[in-house]
Design an enzyme around this catalytic site. Structure first.
Site, PDB file in Angstrom:
ATOM      1  N   ARG A   1       0.833  -1.208   0.000  1.00  0.00           N
ATOM      2  CA  ARG A   1       0.000   0.000   0.000  1.00  0.00           C
ATOM      3  C   ARG A   1       0.862   1.251   0.000  1.00  0.00           C
ATOM      4  O   ARG A   1       0.351   2.357   0.073  1.00  0.00           O
ATOM      5  CB  ARG A   1      -0.913  -0.003   1.222  1.00  0.00           C
ATOM      6  CG  ARG A   1      -1.784  -1.233   1.300  1.00  0.00           C
ATOM      7  CD  ARG A   1      -2.769  -1.114   2.424  1.00  0.00           C
ATOM      8  NE  ARG A   1      -3.455  -2.368   2.631  1.00  0.00           N
ATOM      9  CZ  ARG A   1      -3.130  -3.236   3.579  1.00  0.00           C
ATOM     10  NH1 ARG A   1      -2.133  -2.973   4.391  1.00  0.00           N
ATOM     11  NH2 ARG A   1      -3.792  -4.359   3.704  1.00  0.00           N
TER      12      ARG A   1
ATOM     13  N   ARG B   1       8.870   4.926  -5.329  1.00  0.00           N
ATOM     14  CA  ARG B   1       9.589   5.207  -6.569  1.00  0.00           C
ATOM     15  C   ARG B   1       9.029   4.489  -7.779  1.00  0.00           C
ATOM     16  O   ARG B   1       9.326   4.839  -8.905  1.00  0.00           O
ATOM     17  CB  ARG B   1      11.063   4.827  -6.410  1.00  0.00           C
ATOM     18  CG  ARG B   1      11.887   5.909  -5.756  1.00  0.00           C
ATOM     19  CD  ARG B   1      13.335   5.510  -5.729  1.00  0.00           C
ATOM     20  NE  ARG B   1      13.563   4.384  -4.813  1.00  0.00           N
ATOM     21  CZ  ARG B   1      14.663   3.653  -4.795  1.00  0.00           C
ATOM     22  NH1 ARG B   1      15.634   3.891  -5.655  1.00  0.00           N
ATOM     23  NH2 ARG B   1      14.801   2.677  -3.916  1.00  0.00           N
TER      24      ARG B   1
ATOM     25  N   ARG C   1       8.459  14.110  -5.807  1.00  0.00           N
ATOM     26  CA  ARG C   1       9.636  14.047  -4.943  1.00  0.00           C
ATOM     27  C   ARG C   1      10.850  14.675  -5.602  1.00  0.00           C
ATOM     28  O   ARG C   1      11.621  15.390  -4.963  1.00  0.00           O
ATOM     29  CB  ARG C   1       9.974  12.581  -4.581  1.00  0.00           C
ATOM     30  CG  ARG C   1       9.162  11.952  -3.465  1.00  0.00           C
ATOM     31  CD  ARG C   1       9.630  12.375  -2.066  1.00  0.00           C
ATOM     32  NE  ARG C   1      11.064  12.559  -1.973  1.00  0.00           N
ATOM     33  CZ  ARG C   1      11.958  11.599  -1.838  1.00  0.00           C
ATOM     34  NH1 ARG C   1      11.572  10.352  -1.752  1.00  0.00           N
ATOM     35  NH2 ARG C   1      13.251  11.868  -1.778  1.00  0.00           N
TER      36      ARG C   1
ATOM     37  N   ASP D   1       8.716   8.029   6.943  1.00  0.00           N
ATOM     38  CA  ASP D   1       9.922   7.208   6.965  1.00  0.00           C
ATOM     39  C   ASP D   1      10.171   6.812   8.416  1.00  0.00           C
ATOM     40  O   ASP D   1       9.894   7.598   9.327  1.00  0.00           O
ATOM     41  CB  ASP D   1      11.109   8.014   6.430  1.00  0.00           C
ATOM     42  CG  ASP D   1      12.335   7.143   6.246  1.00  0.00           C
ATOM     43  OD1 ASP D   1      12.572   6.672   5.122  1.00  0.00           O
ATOM     44  OD2 ASP D   1      13.052   6.892   7.247  1.00  0.00           O
TER      45      ASP D   1
ATOM     46  N   TYR E   1      20.121   1.067  12.864  1.00  0.00           N
ATOM     47  CA  TYR E   1      20.622   2.246  12.133  1.00  0.00           C
ATOM     48  C   TYR E   1      21.474   3.134  13.031  1.00  0.00           C
ATOM     49  O   TYR E   1      22.501   3.670  12.618  1.00  0.00           O
ATOM     50  CB  TYR E   1      19.462   3.040  11.534  1.00  0.00           C
ATOM     51  CG  TYR E   1      18.824   2.337  10.355  1.00  0.00           C
ATOM     52  CD1 TYR E   1      19.507   2.204   9.147  1.00  0.00           C
ATOM     53  CD2 TYR E   1      17.549   1.789  10.443  1.00  0.00           C
ATOM     54  CE1 TYR E   1      18.933   1.550   8.069  1.00  0.00           C
ATOM     55  CE2 TYR E   1      16.967   1.132   9.366  1.00  0.00           C
ATOM     56  CZ  TYR E   1      17.665   1.022   8.183  1.00  0.00           C
ATOM     57  OH  TYR E   1      17.107   0.364   7.111  1.00  0.00           O
TER      58      TYR E   1
END
Lengths: 325, 325
Positions: free
Chosen positions: B2, B6, B15, B51, B126
């Site tokens: 969903r 890109r 974008r 994000d 991360y």
């Protein structure tokens, strides 16, 4: 865990900045690097120093290995034309240095010597992606979208890997390890359809040699029954799958190898010991376990941690059944 | 599936080369990007465009997202001092744009809207690695070697993620998805000791909201029972684990989401259809399945392939139980 590598200062001293594929051509250096881990620690076997890309380079694939990045293939293999340029391996002509190193090592070693090769899927991934990949997307896309090109590629790779493995055993390797390191990204049905038939041919082609074969992959929890069906006397299991679960999926008749998470090696030794004990206590449930890491030794590992770990495993496992395949 | 992204030309048009974290601050653009997939295809839900690094950036972590590489953290978090600099999230002050986008989207949409966040382990990876990683070695090394620093880091992340998820539901999100994308690299015992307690606190903190929560990861076959114990009304399953196997491990009382391999989308549509049928036939064995990809949409995917896939799933699944959690 039996591998030579960057975690050993004596390895870094010899390798220096030399290209690894060049190093693999120098029989004297290969022998020395293969012996190094055995001098440091009381391991139960040695593995010949090489790289899974060696047989591909030997049949003329333009591959180079970039330090810190891994194998790069400048002209990726993505069409049936590309595939048709892959020729079968002729061991005596293409990899005489590997075979000579094995012969020399057998004279030096008092533990069994393992030969090895990358499995077709894992080699295909480097060829199709053109380098290391996190997702192996292009490889699997070829597998799904162009099954006949895919099957031709896998067949061409069997014709490289199978003679390479056979020749290593014939030169004196007492066991063989097949590294299908990246096959864990494949959905089980797709494995059964597009990988298994080639792996079955590969293992069938090794059977008459009479040497034990280890079949290894990472993240292969759901593939274990299919990998067992493909072949191998020992199935490698990474740390993601507990050994008792792995045994259930693999069924009777095969041993397991593994499965300490290599990352544990950077922790204080009491943590290493506790994690190793956990692996050993699961392993004690059944005969046929080769203690090993779930994947390679991280470059920053203290060699002495490995030496102490080998000692600990030997202390805890008195039965020879636990110590080798 | 969903998600905006890109693979949509209208997404790339808007974008352009803009920084994604900057884009996530512009409420009007976030609303537009969230609506795009719903205009193209008849999906059963929308997800707010954002994000997983947004809440970290919002509390002052110096994170940037490099196109083609992913999130980079220039000053990685590796000591208890580093951890102590992470402050809890105050949603109204730190992420007002996300909440405003959710409010606006609720007015536009006639399908349910999902909010989401990255799970503590995946965000920790991360922060500790300083960027994307294949092995998450430093992250797991911290977990094994410095359990108290690790627990402080996970607790600090719960104090960011939990208010972020709560605020999204309070602003109107009708379901929440927790992405623990990389937790599949953790050995199950280590998950139970070092990840589960934090995940239990996170899910417990969402319970009174009364919205369904989806708990997603990749390569988590062996972790499914523990992920279920941690929480979530729907457990996401990637393509590695067949749905019937996943259901066995998850047990009764939770739905599953998944699990078409996204790579299949680049194959001819008859292959896409056959693979989708395989997923649906396993899903038909029990109530409570959300059809989805096992991971994100690859950038090269033809939007029309996705439209046809949604159509096919709707044709095959008449019962509403198969269409939403």
């Amino acid at each position: 865990m039996r591998q030579a590598g960057r975690y050993l200062p004596e390895y870094r001293r010899i390798r220096g900045g030399d290209d690894i594929l060049e190093t693999c051509l120098r029989t004297d250096v290969v022998v020395e690097l293969s012996l190094q881990p055995c001098r440091r620690m009381d391991v139960d076997a040695a593995i010949v120093f090489s790289d899974i890309m060696v047989p591909l380079a030997a049949v003329g694939v333009p591959v180079r290995i970039e330090p810190g990045r891994g194998p790069l293939v400048d002209e990726p293999v993505r069409s049936s034309d590309d595939v048709s340029r892959l020729r079968p391996l002729e061991p005596d002509v293409d990899v005489p240095h590997v075979l000579e190193a094995i012969r020399l090592l057998r004279k030096e070693l008092d533990v069994p010597l393992l030969g090895f090769a990358g499995a077709p899927f894992t080699l295909a991934s480097y060829l199709v992606e053109g380098g290391p990949s996190r997702t192996h997307e292009r490889t699997k896309a070829l597998m799904y979208a162009e099954p006949s090109t895919w099957d031709a590629l896998m067949s061409a790779l069997v014709a490289i890997v199978l003679p390479h493995l056979r020749a290593q055993a014939e030169a004196g390797a007492q066991a063989l390890q097949v590294f299908d390191s990246w096959v864990g990204v494949v959905e089980p049905n797709a494995y059964e359809r597009s990988v298994l038939p080639h792996m079955e041919r590969l293992f069938a082609g090794l059977r008459d040699l009479g040497v034990p074969v280890i079949h290894f992959g990472v993240g292969t929890g759901e593939l274990l029954p299919l990998m067992r069906r493909a072949g191998g006397d020992v199935i490698g299991v990474d740390w993601r799958t507990p050994l008792d679960v792995a045994w259930q999926r693999i069924g009777p008749g095969a041993a397991v190898q593994g499965n300490l998470d290599p990352v544990v090696l950077s922790a204080p030794f009491e943590v290493v010991a506790a994690e190793a004990e956990r692996v050993l206590s699961l392993a004690a449930m059944r005969d046929g376990h080769v203690f090993n890491l779930g994947h390679g030794v991280p470059p920053g590992t203290e060699p002495d941690t490995l030496r102490r770990l080998v000692e600990l495993v030997h202390e805890r496992t008195q039965r020879p059944g636990n110590r080798s395949a």
